[in-house]
Design an enzyme around this catalytic site. Structure first.
Site, PDB file in Angstrom:
ATOM      1  N   LYS A 123      -8.841  -0.707   6.167  1.00  0.00           N
ATOM      2  CA  LYS A 123      -9.135  -1.205   4.815  1.00  0.00           C
ATOM      3  C   LYS A 123      -8.134  -2.290   4.409  1.00  0.00           C
ATOM      4  O   LYS A 123      -8.484  -3.281   3.770  1.00  0.00           O
ATOM      5  CB  LYS A 123      -9.120  -0.035   3.820  1.00  0.00           C
ATOM      6  CG  LYS A 123     -10.321   0.884   4.010  1.00  0.00           C
ATOM      7  CD  LYS A 123     -10.225   2.167   3.222  1.00  0.00           C
ATOM      8  CE  LYS A 123      -9.254   3.131   3.832  1.00  0.00           C
ATOM      9  NZ  LYS A 123      -9.508   4.547   3.638  1.00  0.00           N
ATOM     10  N   ARG A 138     -14.586  13.462   8.709  1.00  0.00           N
ATOM     11  CA  ARG A 138     -13.303  14.114   9.038  1.00  0.00           C
ATOM     12  C   ARG A 138     -12.938  15.152   7.987  1.00  0.00           C
ATOM     13  O   ARG A 138     -12.405  16.212   8.285  1.00  0.00           O
ATOM     14  CB  ARG A 138     -12.184  13.055   9.124  1.00  0.00           C
ATOM     15  CG  ARG A 138     -12.240  12.219  10.400  1.00  0.00           C
ATOM     16  CD  ARG A 138     -11.357  10.986  10.303  1.00  0.00           C
ATOM     17  NE  ARG A 138      -9.976  11.299  10.033  1.00  0.00           N
ATOM     18  CZ  ARG A 138      -9.152  10.531   9.305  1.00  0.00           C
ATOM     19  NH1 ARG A 138      -9.579   9.383   8.790  1.00  0.00           N
ATOM     20  NH2 ARG A 138      -7.910  10.889   9.095  1.00  0.00           N
ATOM     21  N   HIS A 171       0.847  -1.196   0.000  1.00  0.00           N
ATOM     22  CA  HIS A 171       0.000   0.000   0.000  1.00  0.00           C
ATOM     23  C   HIS A 171       0.877   1.238   0.000  1.00  0.00           C
ATOM     24  O   HIS A 171       1.862   1.317   0.730  1.00  0.00           O
ATOM     25  CB  HIS A 171      -0.891   0.019   1.252  1.00  0.00           C
ATOM     26  CG  HIS A 171      -1.722   1.255   1.352  1.00  0.00           C
ATOM     27  ND1 HIS A 171      -2.903   1.423   0.656  1.00  0.00           N
ATOM     28  CD2 HIS A 171      -1.532   2.413   2.028  1.00  0.00           C
ATOM     29  CE1 HIS A 171      -3.403   2.613   0.912  1.00  0.00           C
ATOM     30  NE2 HIS A 171      -2.581   3.236   1.743  1.00  0.00           N
ATOM     31  N   ASP A 200     -15.227   3.286   8.274  1.00  0.00           N
ATOM     32  CA  ASP A 200     -14.166   4.209   7.878  1.00  0.00           C
ATOM     33  C   ASP A 200     -14.672   5.165   6.796  1.00  0.00           C
ATOM     34  O   ASP A 200     -14.367   6.357   6.814  1.00  0.00           O
ATOM     35  CB  ASP A 200     -12.930   3.451   7.376  1.00  0.00           C
ATOM     36  CG  ASP A 200     -11.932   4.417   6.742  1.00  0.00           C
ATOM     37  OD1 ASP A 200     -11.399   5.264   7.476  1.00  0.00           O
ATOM     38  OD2 ASP A 200     -11.749   4.373   5.508  1.00  0.00           O
ATOM     39  N   SER A 252      -7.487   4.484   9.742  1.00  0.00           N
ATOM     40  CA  SER A 252      -8.327   4.509   8.539  1.00  0.00           C
ATOM     41  C   SER A 252      -7.696   3.652   7.429  1.00  0.00           C
ATOM     42  O   SER A 252      -8.347   2.773   6.852  1.00  0.00           O
ATOM     43  CB  SER A 252      -8.468   5.970   8.083  1.00  0.00           C
ATOM     44  OG  SER A 252      -8.952   6.054   6.779  1.00  0.00           O
TER      45      SER A 252
HETATM   46  N1  URA Z   1      -6.177   7.864   3.396  1.00  0.00           N
HETATM   47  C1  URA Z   1      -7.109   7.158   4.078  1.00  0.00           C
HETATM   48  O1  URA Z   1      -7.583   6.133   3.609  1.00  0.00           O
HETATM   49  N2  URA Z   1      -7.487   7.624   5.278  1.00  0.00           N
HETATM   50  C2  URA Z   1      -6.994   8.749   5.833  1.00  0.00           C
HETATM   51  O2  URA Z   1      -7.383   9.088   6.928  1.00  0.00           O
HETATM   52  C3  URA Z   1      -6.044   9.464   5.112  1.00  0.00           C
HETATM   53  C4  URA Z   1      -5.643   8.996   3.879  1.00  0.00           C
END
Ligand code: URA
Length: 441
Positions: free
Chosen positions: A187, A168, A82, A161, A183
């Site tokens: 995922k 957010r 990632h 999320d 966050s």
């Molecule tokens: N990317 C994400 O998936 N979450 C965040 O909080 C910031 C960047």
């Protein structure tokens, strides 16, 4: 339990228990906790922070808010990669096929995302017919048969999320390291891999502008991954200038293919080898990083990495002949060089502005419903440290609209700082962050 009490508790700097975190995540996902109370809690977290256990539990609760992919039917150690995102970052298109060509299963779920270009799956749509949405059983059987599948994230991946991130975004609470780490990792953990290699970018084109913040974010993500029982490591890499030369969807696909042939830019190839080496080591197909790198280099030399990309494209319904003939990739109607008006050395490139060049040309999404133009973007001919003569082309713009081209050209010219004194680029690979801390590369 009352959400009011939890807001007050966090506001006063106390630690939330696992049960309290579960209550918040469940309640916000099912709508019983309203936006205004969740916003207040997020702001309290923003100022008071969360400890390691709270962050890990928040991540697990968000992971479990939706589908958690079961990849157990796939043979071998599944390693995910990632990137926190940057300009010109097409590494997945290179490293995925390379690693798969070395026998490691790559089962990748990718987002489309907002940004200066599309995400990996948008880029893969440069191959006509490529299906980003495939049933889970096909995804799994493709990985078993050819070692790689790259598909879009299922709609129900970490829905908590999704909802919290959107909140957010409008309440000035994105920039908190624990919230970002949980966050991203919720995922990743829901995507079902056994091990995770993170590429955390730092510099003017990155989310984390400062190296020290990138290290903190990397350490939190590594702690979460290992805390969740997944072997996780992070590499901190430079984003003070775009990666490679191309920024824009089909242009990046072409550059990724060149790199798989061993003819791409040095920085992209090097980063792919470094990330790929950690992936091979985590998968147990190499005893050490040297052996891993040798395998990856061989996959490029013997053409297997390129062949693997073609197999991926074909398996997901795309036209694999484009892999061997990149002239077939979609082209913009206008191609224009931008020439330097001075001589000197490139001292700096405002990387986010190069991203904006692609965005204004139509290569990225301004909002989630925007349709992206795969053909547009920019190819840089000069990078930091390069010598420039007056009249040299510093970049080529690819556009389909003259007004957009004119705006893009101004942004591009202003993004470059050219000075008379020779300049040097920053090291590409900066730190390796493992569960025992950060080590200089
Ligand atoms: N990317 C994400 O998936 N979450 C965040 O909080 C910031 C960047």
């Amino acid at each position: 339990m009352r959400i009011y009490d939890l807001i007050e508790k966090k506001r006063d700097g106390h630690v939330l228990s696992n049960e309290e975190i579960d209550y918040v995540i469940k309640g916000y996902t099912d709508g019983s906790i309203p936006d205004y109370q969740m916003s207040a809690l997020l702001m309290a977290i923003y100022f008071r922070g969360m400890n390691e256990e709270e962050t890990l539990h928040l991540t697990m609760a968000m992971r479990d808010s939706g589908d958690v992919l079961d990849l157990s039917e796939i043979k071998g150690v599944k390693v995910d990669k990632h990137s926190t995102g940057g300009v010109g970052d097409k590494t997945t298109l290179v490293v995925g096929p390379m690693v798969a060509a070395c026998g490691v299963p790559v089962a990748k779920m990718s987002g489309r995302g907002l940004g200066h270009t599309g995400g990996t799956i948008d880029k893969l749509e440069s191959f006509p017919g490529y299906r980003v949405s495939i049933p889970e059983n096909v995804f799994i059987s493709n990985v078993n048969e050819i070692k790689i599948a790259v598909a879009g994230q299922t709609a129900n991946l970490a829905p908590a999320d999704k909802k919290i991130y959107a909140l957010r975004d409008v309440t000035a609470t994105v920039d908190n390291i624990s919230l970002i780490a949980s966050s991203i990792m919720s995922k990743k953990l829901a995507s079902g891999a056994d091990a995770i290699v993170l590429d955390v970018k730092t510099g003017s084109g990155a989310f984390m502008k400062e190296e020290k913040d990138a290290i903190l974010l990397a350490q939190e993500m590594v702690n979460i991954g290992n805390g969740a029982g997944k072997n996780t490591i992070a590499v901190i890499t430079d984003m003070d200038q775009p990666l490679g030369h191309a920024v824009g969807n089909a242009l990046e696909v072409r550059e990724a293919i060149d790199t798989l042939k061993g003819e791409g830019p040095d920085d992209l190839l090097e980063l792919s080898y470094v990330l790929g080496s950690y992936m091979l080591k985590a998968a147990g197909v190499a005893d050490d990083l040297e052996e891993a790198r040798e395998k990856l280099e061989n996959s490029v030399k013997n053409g297997n990495a390129l062949k693997k990309l073609a197999e991926l494209v074909k398996a997901q319904g795309g036209d694999e002949t484009y892999v061997y003939n990149t002239d077939k990739l979609v082209k913009s109607s206008i191609i224009m060089d931008v020439n330097s008006e001075v001589s000197g050395y490139v001292e700096k490139i405002e990387t986010e502005d190069i991203g904006r060049v692609s965005l204004v040309l139509g290569g990225g999404r301004e909002n989630k419903d925007s349709v992206i133009d795969l053909s547009v973007g920019v190819v840089l001919h000069k990078k930091v440290g390069d010598k420039v003569e007056k009249g040299d082309a510093i970049a080529t713009l690819y556009a389909n609209d003259l007004d957009k081209l004119s705006v893009a050209k101004d942004i591009l010219v202003n993004a470059y700082s050219i000075t008379v004194t020779p300049a040097k680029s920053k090291p590409l690979i900066k730190w390796i962050v493992g569960k025992n801390g950060a080590k200089k590369y």
